[in-house]
Scaffold this motif. Sequence first.
Motif, PDB file in Angstrom:
ATOM      1  N   ALA A 109       0.828  -1.338  -0.060  1.00 17.37           N
ATOM      2  CA  ALA A 109      -0.134   0.106  -0.091  1.00 17.37           C
ATOM      3  C   ALA A 109       0.857   1.239   0.064  1.00 17.37           C
ATOM      4  O   ALA A 109       0.660   2.168  -0.895  1.00 17.37           O
ATOM      5  CB  ALA A 109      -0.936   0.107   0.969  1.00 17.37           C
ATOM      6  N   SER A 110       1.908   1.289   0.760  1.00 20.86           N
ATOM      7  CA  SER A 110       2.909   2.550   0.733  1.00 20.86           C
ATOM      8  C   SER A 110       3.351   2.718  -0.770  1.00 20.86           C
ATOM      9  O   SER A 110       3.711   3.920  -0.870  1.00 20.86           O
ATOM     10  CB  SER A 110       3.955   2.214   1.786  1.00 20.86           C
ATOM     11  OG  SER A 110       3.456   1.700   3.020  1.00 20.86           O
ATOM     12  N   GLU A 111       3.893   1.569  -1.262  1.00 18.10           N
ATOM     13  CA  GLU A 111       4.614   1.873  -2.476  1.00 18.10           C
ATOM     14  C   GLU A 111       3.602   2.351  -3.537  1.00 18.10           C
ATOM     15  O   GLU A 111       3.989   3.159  -4.362  1.00 18.10           O
ATOM     16  CB  GLU A 111       4.890   0.332  -3.113  1.00 18.10           C
ATOM     17  CG  GLU A 111       6.152  -0.276  -2.232  1.00 18.10           C
ATOM     18  CD  GLU A 111       7.571  -0.114  -2.736  1.00 18.10           C
ATOM     19  OE1 GLU A 111       7.495   0.518  -3.712  1.00 18.10           O
ATOM     20  OE2 GLU A 111       8.381  -0.664  -2.138  1.00 18.10           O
ATOM     21  N   VAL A 112       2.346   1.821  -3.408  1.00 25.47           N
ATOM     22  CA  VAL A 112       1.401   2.442  -4.447  1.00 25.47           C
ATOM     23  C   VAL A 112       0.900   4.008  -3.999  1.00 25.47           C
ATOM     24  O   VAL A 112       0.772   4.841  -4.924  1.00 25.47           O
ATOM     25  CB  VAL A 112      -0.030   1.700  -4.156  1.00 25.47           C
ATOM     26  CG1 VAL A 112      -1.235   2.373  -4.928  1.00 25.47           C
ATOM     27  CG2 VAL A 112       0.071   0.264  -4.694  1.00 25.47           C
ATOM     28  N   ALA A 240      -5.155  -2.283   4.414  1.00 24.76           N
ATOM     29  CA  ALA A 240      -4.162  -3.326   4.566  1.00 24.76           C
ATOM     30  C   ALA A 240      -4.576  -4.344   5.614  1.00 24.76           C
ATOM     31  O   ALA A 240      -4.771  -4.031   6.826  1.00 24.76           O
ATOM     32  CB  ALA A 240      -2.705  -2.669   4.845  1.00 24.76           C
ATOM     33  N   ALA A 241      -4.954  -5.486   5.063  1.00 26.09           N
ATOM     34  CA  ALA A 241      -5.644  -6.477   6.044  1.00 26.09           C
ATOM     35  C   ALA A 241      -4.797  -7.366   6.268  1.00 26.09           C
ATOM     36  O   ALA A 241      -4.034  -7.745   5.369  1.00 26.09           O
ATOM     37  CB  ALA A 241      -6.857  -6.937   5.368  1.00 26.09           C
ATOM     38  N   SER A 242      -4.935  -7.986   7.458  1.00 21.04           N
ATOM     39  CA  SER A 242      -4.127  -9.266   8.020  1.00 21.04           C
ATOM     40  C   SER A 242      -5.034 -10.365   8.515  1.00 21.04           C
ATOM     41  O   SER A 242      -5.889 -10.146   9.142  1.00 21.04           O
ATOM     42  CB  SER A 242      -3.283  -8.638   9.159  1.00 21.04           C
ATOM     43  OG  SER A 242      -2.422 -10.011  10.001  1.00 21.04           O
ATOM     44  N   CYS A 243      -4.626 -11.613   7.875  1.00 18.74           N
ATOM     45  CA  CYS A 243      -5.194 -12.928   8.834  1.00 18.74           C
ATOM     46  C   CYS A 243      -4.431 -13.441   9.869  1.00 18.74           C
ATOM     47  O   CYS A 243      -4.888 -14.654  10.233  1.00 18.74           O
ATOM     48  CB  CYS A 243      -5.402 -13.922   7.693  1.00 18.74           C
ATOM     49  SG  CYS A 243      -6.446 -13.232   6.297  1.00 18.74           S
ATOM     50  N   SER A 244      -3.382 -12.786  10.185  1.00 19.18           N
ATOM     51  CA  SER A 244      -2.663 -13.325  11.116  1.00 19.18           C
ATOM     52  C   SER A 244      -3.428 -13.837  12.703  1.00 19.18           C
ATOM     53  O   SER A 244      -3.398 -14.845  12.999  1.00 19.18           O
ATOM     54  CB  SER A 244      -1.476 -12.339  11.675  1.00 19.18           C
ATOM     55  OG  SER A 244      -0.689 -12.227  10.487  1.00 19.18           O
TER      56      SER A 244
END
Length: 394
Positions: A109-112, A240-244
């Motif tokens: 996301a940061s790169e975009v 920015a989603a996480s499944c952790s």
Amino acid sequence: MLEQLSVLPPDPILGLAAACRADPNPDKIDLTVGVYMDEDGICPVFEAVKKAQAALVAEEVTKAYLPAAGDEAYLTGMKSLVFGDDLAGDGSRITAVQTPGGCGALRIASEVLAAASPDATVWVSNPTWPVHIPLMGSVGLKFATYSYYDPASHGVAFSGMVDDLKGAKAGDVVLLHGCCHNPSGADLTLEQWSVIADMAIAQGFTVLVDLAYQGMGQGLAEDVAGLRLLASRLGELIVAASCSKNLGLYRERTGVALFYGKDTQIAAATQSHGLGAARRVYSMPPAHGALVAGRVLSTPELRASWEAELSQICRRMILLRTQLSDKLSAKTDRDFSFIAKENGMFSFLGLSVEQAQGLRKDRGLYMLDSSRVNVAALNDRNMDIVVDAVASVL
Ligand SMILES: Cc1ncc(COP(=O)(O)O)c(C=O)c1O
């Protein structure tokens, strides 16, 4: 050449967890790292995850790369889990890049964002998760902070937040925690999300939501109500989603960068930049976690089993919060009711750095220097020990 390097100081969170592991004290308690622990002190594997992974291993015929964007079932499942079927619609306005964990999603996301707005300032909450600035800063973005947590009232300093965010301009990015704010546990109300939406529309800034705890605060839908409100009002959002945590896939590194664009073409262009960034940084996403998550999300009986287990975990964390808050309030002359009002794994106990360090040294009770504790590491065996130790320094 390498002799030029000196050893860096340890990571503020992982370093403490390592110090706890090395501590010979048999009564030590680790409340540092954000991992959910059950009553037996184990970070469990969801039943649905066990079943999905057994089926995948039995069926597997290849280890060839996944498509660059990731596994289709996973991407579709995550779009609708995060945005809901109403917003996701036919899916064409949302594009996605499967990433190694939520951290990978933040990086992509940061790169975009840096490609779209090279001079962007990213506004982060004070305080925020200590990894945000080094992680997002690695693409060259600049930062400013907005007031967020008021230690005196133990809640969101919303008027300060609004005042500070008046400085966010078109081309800037405001980073919000979707739910279960890390490190404070203090979340925005829906009315407050709506005020931020008004400001984003009036000032033209872009919102990036870090969503690492969906389903761990109040519930799967409740925890994304603010994010969905923003998406529908602004017509543009990056998540920015996480499944952790919510699928317990921590070590499988399973995350996704989601781009909700104003139209199909913008969403596609955004994704292409995300894919380009992934190619430059790590090329292809790891498969296992996303294949498991995709299977769980798209298979009705696995999905039902996962949702039921997650909801149990969520209710248990709410109970642990109530117990900790009641017991600390009863044992000390302070009011800890704020702990029961906060969400997710983390809360600040409101101790000084000296008190937090003293507890570590004298009692083997490990929390961050800021007195952030992981409530999800408490259980029937350690709860009273923790309460007594904290009371002893107050
Ligand atoms: C606020 C926040 N964002 C993102 C993450 C990313 O987690 P992961 O990369 O393990 O999925 C975490 C994990 O602790 C977090 O607390």
